[in-house]
Design an enzyme around this catalytic site. Sequence first.
Site, PDB file in Angstrom:
ATOM      1  N   HIS A 127       0.870  -1.179   0.000  1.00  0.00           N
ATOM      2  CA  HIS A 127       0.000   0.000   0.000  1.00  0.00           C
ATOM      3  C   HIS A 127       0.913   1.237   0.000  1.00  0.00           C
ATOM      4  CE1 HIS A 127      -2.845   2.920   1.771  1.00  0.00           C
ATOM      5  NE2 HIS A 127      -3.821   2.084   1.470  1.00  0.00           N
ATOM      6  N   ASP A 204       3.070  -4.732   7.733  1.00  0.00           N
ATOM      7  CA  ASP A 204       1.879  -3.905   7.619  1.00  0.00           C
ATOM      8  C   ASP A 204       0.711  -4.881   7.783  1.00  0.00           C
ATOM      9  OD1 ASP A 204      -0.393  -2.648   6.801  1.00  0.00           O
ATOM     10  OD2 ASP A 204       0.464  -1.770   4.983  1.00  0.00           O
ATOM     11  N   GLN A 207      -4.462  -5.457   6.849  1.00  0.00           N
ATOM     12  CA  GLN A 207      -5.461  -6.390   6.309  1.00  0.00           C
ATOM     13  C   GLN A 207      -5.358  -7.763   6.971  1.00  0.00           C
ATOM     14  OE1 GLN A 207      -7.867  -5.437   4.470  1.00  0.00           O
ATOM     15  NE2 GLN A 207      -7.127  -3.476   3.726  1.00  0.00           N
ATOM     16  N   LYS A 230     -10.660  -0.650  10.357  1.00  0.00           N
ATOM     17  CA  LYS A 230     -10.839  -1.813   9.478  1.00  0.00           C
ATOM     18  C   LYS A 230     -11.244  -3.053  10.280  1.00  0.00           C
ATOM     19  CE  LYS A 230      -7.277  -0.247   6.226  1.00  0.00           C
ATOM     20  NZ  LYS A 230      -8.015   0.222   5.060  1.00  0.00           N
ATOM     21  N   CYS A 370      -4.774   2.417  -3.866  1.00  0.00           N
ATOM     22  CA  CYS A 370      -3.603   2.914  -3.120  1.00  0.00           C
ATOM     23  C   CYS A 370      -2.398   1.994  -3.328  1.00  0.00           C
ATOM     24  CB  CYS A 370      -3.889   3.060  -1.627  1.00  0.00           C
ATOM     25  SG  CYS A 370      -5.095   4.311  -1.270  1.00  0.00           S
TER      26      CYS A 370
HETATM   27  C1  LIG Z   1      -2.398  -3.008   3.529  1.00  0.00           C
HETATM   28  C2  LIG Z   1      -2.772  -1.613   3.949  1.00  0.00           C
HETATM   29  N1  LIG Z   1      -1.849  -0.831   4.512  1.00  0.00           N
HETATM   30  C3  LIG Z   1      -2.129   0.409   4.923  1.00  0.00           C
HETATM   31  C4  LIG Z   1      -3.372   0.938   4.780  1.00  0.00           C
HETATM   32  C5  LIG Z   1      -3.644   2.333   5.262  1.00  0.00           C
HETATM   33  O1  LIG Z   1      -4.573   2.311   6.287  1.00  0.00           O
HETATM   34  P1  LIG Z   1      -5.069   3.688   6.915  1.00  0.00           P
HETATM   35  O2  LIG Z   1      -5.652   4.496   5.799  1.00  0.00           O
HETATM   36  O3  LIG Z   1      -6.082   3.284   7.924  1.00  0.00           O
HETATM   37  O4  LIG Z   1      -3.888   4.358   7.506  1.00  0.00           O
HETATM   38  C6  LIG Z   1      -4.376   0.179   4.189  1.00  0.00           C
HETATM   39  C7  LIG Z   1      -5.724   0.740   3.946  1.00  0.00           C
HETATM   40  O5  LIG Z   1      -6.413   0.384   3.035  1.00  0.00           O
HETATM   41  C8  LIG Z   1      -4.070  -1.138   3.765  1.00  0.00           C
HETATM   42  O6  LIG Z   1      -4.994  -1.914   3.201  1.00  0.00           O
END
Ligand SMILES: Cc1ncc(COP(=O)(O)O)c(C=O)c1O
Length: 413
Positions: A127, A204, A207, A230, A370
């Site tokens: 992401h 990270d 998910q 989430k 993203c």
């Molecule tokens: C794998 C992953 N990392 C990071 C993020 C960023 O999350 P946030 O917008 O809550 O900071 C997301 C959000 O979709 C994600 O799916």
Amino acid sequence: MVEELRTINVARIREDFPILKRQVNDKPLIYFDNAATSQKPNAVIDAVDRYYREYNANIHRGIHKLAEEATVAHEEAREKVAKFINAKRTEVVFTRNTTEALNLVAYSWGRANVGKGDKIVLTIMEHHSNIVPWQLVAEEKGATIEFVKIDENGELRQDEVHELIDDSTKIVCVASASNVLGTVNPVKDIGRVAHRFGALFLVDAAQAVPHMPVDVRDIDCDFAAFSGHKMLGPTGIGVLYGKSERLEGMPPFLGGGEMIREVHTTGASWKDLPYKFEAGTPNISGAIGLGAAVDYLRNIGMQNVLDHEKEITRYALDRMKGVEGLNIYGPLNMGRRIGVISFNLGDIHAHDLASILDEDGIAIRSGHQCAQPLMEFLHIPATSRASFYIYNTEAEVDVFMEALEKARKIFAR
Ligand SMILES: Cc1ncc(COP(=O)(O)O)c(C=O)c1O
């Protein structure tokens, strides 16, 4: 519309989510945008509501009753999150979201430890939140970034993991599960390779934590980041897990109230973990809401959450495979994926498809998700994405399939 699946009682769960009763464009809402954010159960909404109605006060400062109650509730939430991922209470830093947690590591640890000629290893499925903070560090420090690519099944190339991680690698940062492909990555194995070369390992887990059991000690990662919103919690609250010895050695990220032990005109000293990284009044209601979300998920059981999502995903993939002109990106092997399905239908632009589905009350995500480097790697501008959670049903997938068929016919004209 609602059926009881083998693993959990979906009908009962759906009763807990008031938003699932609403209509969109005169159709029952079908919410398949859970990878972006989840819906919230009454237990979470009520916990936030109760805080504001009954014991709203700032924490760690006042000695009056309300301040004490709010502080206890905030710290209980931290305790719940810590237990949920098998961490120590002091290793759980509250942030705004995954993005802020990743920036915290890049800014604080990265700027102090990454130097000229060093290497940062990421994957092509990250992401933007797990790419851009590292690009900022690399640019400032003269370091390089290498990306582990994926194979034709949407899985990380293990040969590249072994090729790219070497003595010059300072940190390896990998999504536990991809928000585009749904791929579950072998983080434990990748972490072992990183540590063998003396590099740190960050996952990270945005998910992963909402959808499966996650044990940070078992993974043996140095850092993990995830978002409350989430996983049934409120927006504006996230978590950075860091091993004590890592967090201890890092300079503060933000300075101000709450994070200091003493301040003098000549300088300041910091509080112990985790408060050193929590400057200013935190998102108290958000943390309390996240604690309620953790209770809710624990009550269902994370293995049950995962099993249910796999069942729905298997059902959806089986049906989607039969649709003419439909391309699915990501593994078809259920053992290595979560309930996120990215796809394109013929030449229909992802945004057009999302608009047609919205007419039928179906919420999906469309765009680059993203993850523009991944889109570039796949040579596509965008995907549509359906992503599932505990309250989704096979009957909803049936309605979704009818809508896809309708879209295919409209655009075939
Ligand atoms: C794998 C992953 N990392 C990071 C993020 C960023 O999350 P946030 O917008 O809550 O900071 C997301 C959000 O979709 C994600 O799916």
